[in-house]
Design a protein around this motif. Structure first.
Motif, PDB file in Angstrom:
ATOM      1  N   PHE A   1      11.464  45.384  43.894  1.00  0.00           N
ATOM      2  CA  PHE A   1      11.591  44.704  45.181  1.00  0.00           C
ATOM      3  C   PHE A   1      10.264  44.715  45.936  1.00  0.00           C
ATOM      4  O   PHE A   1       9.477  45.647  45.816  1.00  0.00           O
ATOM      5  CB  PHE A   1      12.647  45.390  46.061  1.00  0.00           C
ATOM      6  N   ALA A   2      10.047  43.693  46.737  1.00  0.00           N
ATOM      7  CA  ALA A   2       8.902  43.622  47.641  1.00  0.00           C
ATOM      8  C   ALA A   2       9.422  43.806  49.070  1.00  0.00           C
ATOM      9  O   ALA A   2      10.588  43.520  49.363  1.00  0.00           O
ATOM     10  CB  ALA A   2       8.208  42.270  47.507  1.00  0.00           C
ATOM     11  N   VAL A   3       8.559  44.302  49.926  1.00  0.00           N
ATOM     12  CA  VAL A   3       8.923  44.466  51.336  1.00  0.00           C
ATOM     13  C   VAL A   3       9.380  43.111  51.873  1.00  0.00           C
ATOM     14  O   VAL A   3       8.753  42.086  51.630  1.00  0.00           O
ATOM     15  CB  VAL A   3       7.734  45.014  52.149  1.00  0.00           C
ATOM     16  N   GLY A   4      10.527  43.110  52.550  1.00  0.00           N
ATOM     17  CA  GLY A   4      11.099  41.884  53.096  1.00  0.00           C
ATOM     18  C   GLY A   4      12.174  41.260  52.219  1.00  0.00           C
ATOM     19  O   GLY A   4      12.891  40.374  52.666  1.00  0.00           O
ATOM     20  N   ASP A   5      12.279  41.713  50.963  1.00  0.00           N
ATOM     21  CA  ASP A   5      13.324  41.200  50.060  1.00  0.00           C
ATOM     22  C   ASP A   5      14.703  41.679  50.503  1.00  0.00           C
ATOM     23  O   ASP A   5      14.838  42.708  51.167  1.00  0.00           O
ATOM     24  CB  ASP A   5      13.104  41.713  48.629  1.00  0.00           C
ATOM     25  N   LEU A   6      15.723  40.978  50.057  1.00  0.00           N
ATOM     26  CA  LEU A   6      17.101  41.436  50.222  1.00  0.00           C
ATOM     27  C   LEU A   6      17.293  42.599  49.254  1.00  0.00           C
ATOM     28  O   LEU A   6      17.271  42.419  48.046  1.00  0.00           O
ATOM     29  CB  LEU A   6      18.096  40.316  49.910  1.00  0.00           C
ATOM     30  N   ARG A   7      17.481  43.796  49.782  1.00  0.00           N
ATOM     31  CA  ARG A   7      17.697  44.977  48.941  1.00  0.00           C
ATOM     32  C   ARG A   7      19.187  45.149  48.630  1.00  0.00           C
ATOM     33  O   ARG A   7      19.560  45.643  47.582  1.00  0.00           O
ATOM     34  CB  ARG A   7      17.119  46.217  49.646  1.00  0.00           C
ATOM     35  N   GLY A   8      20.043  44.764  49.579  1.00  0.00           N
ATOM     36  CA  GLY A   8      21.490  44.904  49.406  1.00  0.00           C
ATOM     37  C   GLY A   8      22.179  44.602  50.719  1.00  0.00           C
ATOM     38  O   GLY A   8      21.667  43.829  51.526  1.00  0.00           O
ATOM     39  N   ALA A   9      23.320  45.255  50.929  1.00  0.00           N
ATOM     40  CA  ALA A   9      24.052  45.039  52.179  1.00  0.00           C
ATOM     41  C   ALA A   9      24.896  46.260  52.504  1.00  0.00           C
ATOM     42  O   ALA A   9      25.398  46.948  51.614  1.00  0.00           O
ATOM     43  CB  ALA A   9      24.961  43.812  52.076  1.00  0.00           C
ATOM     44  N   PHE A  10      25.023  46.491  53.799  1.00  0.00           N
ATOM     45  CA  PHE A  10      26.043  47.419  54.272  1.00  0.00           C
ATOM     46  C   PHE A  10      27.365  46.674  54.175  1.00  0.00           C
ATOM     47  O   PHE A  10      27.429  45.467  54.433  1.00  0.00           O
ATOM     48  CB  PHE A  10      25.777  47.855  55.709  1.00  0.00           C
ATOM     49  N   LEU A  11      28.393  47.383  53.815  1.00  0.00           N
ATOM     50  CA  LEU A  11      29.711  46.795  53.607  1.00  0.00           C
ATOM     51  C   LEU A  11      30.732  47.632  54.355  1.00  0.00           C
ATOM     52  O   LEU A  11      30.870  48.826  54.102  1.00  0.00           O
ATOM     53  CB  LEU A  11      30.028  46.792  52.108  1.00  0.00           C
TER      54      LEU A  11
ATOM     55  N   MET B   1      17.965  34.213  53.783  1.00  0.00           N
ATOM     56  CA  MET B   1      16.650  34.846  53.946  1.00  0.00           C
ATOM     57  C   MET B   1      15.538  33.964  53.389  1.00  0.00           C
ATOM     58  O   MET B   1      14.439  33.943  53.948  1.00  0.00           O
ATOM     59  CB  MET B   1      16.655  36.230  53.305  1.00  0.00           C
ATOM     60  N   ASN B   2      15.830  33.228  52.338  1.00  0.00           N
ATOM     61  CA  ASN B   2      14.847  32.291  51.792  1.00  0.00           C
ATOM     62  C   ASN B   2      14.512  31.191  52.791  1.00  0.00           C
ATOM     63  O   ASN B   2      13.449  30.577  52.720  1.00  0.00           O
ATOM     64  CB  ASN B   2      15.349  31.665  50.490  1.00  0.00           C
ATOM     65  N   GLN B   3      15.441  30.945  53.733  1.00  0.00           N
ATOM     66  CA  GLN B   3      15.216  29.932  54.767  1.00  0.00           C
ATOM     67  C   GLN B   3      14.705  30.541  56.067  1.00  0.00           C
ATOM     68  O   GLN B   3      14.640  29.867  57.091  1.00  0.00           O
ATOM     69  CB  GLN B   3      16.519  29.166  55.021  1.00  0.00           C
ATOM     70  N   GLY B   4      14.379  31.846  56.043  1.00  0.00           N
ATOM     71  CA  GLY B   4      13.747  32.465  57.200  1.00  0.00           C
ATOM     72  C   GLY B   4      14.612  33.377  58.040  1.00  0.00           C
ATOM     73  O   GLY B   4      14.110  33.999  58.976  1.00  0.00           O
ATOM     74  N   GLU B   5      15.905  33.473  57.754  1.00  0.00           N
ATOM     75  CA  GLU B   5      16.731  34.411  58.520  1.00  0.00           C
ATOM     76  C   GLU B   5      16.338  35.829  58.141  1.00  0.00           C
ATOM     77  O   GLU B   5      16.076  36.122  56.973  1.00  0.00           O
ATOM     78  CB  GLU B   5      18.218  34.177  58.259  1.00  0.00           C
ATOM     79  N   THR B   6      16.304  36.733  59.127  1.00  0.00           N
ATOM     80  CA  THR B   6      15.765  38.067  58.868  1.00  0.00           C
ATOM     81  C   THR B   6      16.793  39.064  58.343  1.00  0.00           C
ATOM     82  O   THR B   6      16.474  39.844  57.454  1.00  0.00           O
ATOM     83  CB  THR B   6      15.114  38.642  60.137  1.00  0.00           C
TER      84      THR B   6
END
Length: 194
Positions: free
Chosen positions: A176-186, A118-123
């Motif tokens: 967290f800010a909008v657009g941050d990695l909040r977590g993941a579905f697993l 995400m830091n490299q632009g992947e959404t």
């Protein structure tokens, strides 16, 4: 911090990763599609339930609803998606609200990989991998949305912070800010011995 990144890279390198562009079998493709569907179902049902609760009675009520209904929503999605193989959907994060959702070392490495992507632009990165426990996993990034900021953002109202603390005394899931990695579905695909 550099040691953590090296460890995360080592763990990721040791995992058996499945590239979605080159999924090798019909079974793997079916698992991928079912994993995506289960993640989407959990996300949309949980979001709809929380948004309704927040619109009707505010964010403090939303925290109570999340605490009480999120596990039931996940259980319903899991029950609706059982076939010949058992798959279980849940959520995890680098900074969890519910300690029952804490990641394993391998899941943490995937989350750190997602953060780097995400830091490299992947959404919204996703990944399927085989873990050291003998199971196959699917993870898809949960990206912080504007409607989540009331309870997970950087400036939470005192009454909301108090309600979070009451339900989740070990909460780490704020700032967290909008657009941050909040977590993941697993999605965990259980092998025959489970």
């Amino acid at each position: 911090m550099k040691a953590i990144k090296i460890i995360a890279a080592s763990v990721l390198a040791a995992l058996s990763l499945t590239s979605f562009a080159q999924t090798s079998s019909a079974d793997e493709q079916q698992r991928l599609e079912q994993s995506r569907a289960m993640s989407k179902a959990l996300g949309s049902q949980l979001s709809a339930t929380l948004m309704k609760a927040m619109q009707e009675q505010g964010p403090v009520h939303g925290i109570q609803v999340c605490n009480e209904q999120a596990p039931a929503i996940a259980a319903a999605v899991n029950a609706a998606n059982q076939g010949d193989t058992k798959a279980v959907v849940s959520r995890t994060a680098l900074r969890v609200r519910n300690t029952n959702n804490a990641p394993t070392a391998e899941q943490r490495a995937v989350l750190e990989y997602f953060q780097a992507q995400m830091n490299q632009g992947e959404t919204a990165p996703e990944l399927m991998f085989s873990s050291s426990d003998g199971n196959q996993y699917y993870m898809k990034a949960i990206v912080m949305q504007p409607q989540c900021a009331a309870c997970h953002g950087g400036s939470i109202k005192p009454e909301i912070a108090q309600a979070v603390q009451a339900k989740y005394p070990a909460d780490q899931a704020t700032g967290f800010a909008v657009g941050d990695l909040r977590g993941a579905f697993l999605v965990q695909w259980l092998d025959a011995k489970n």
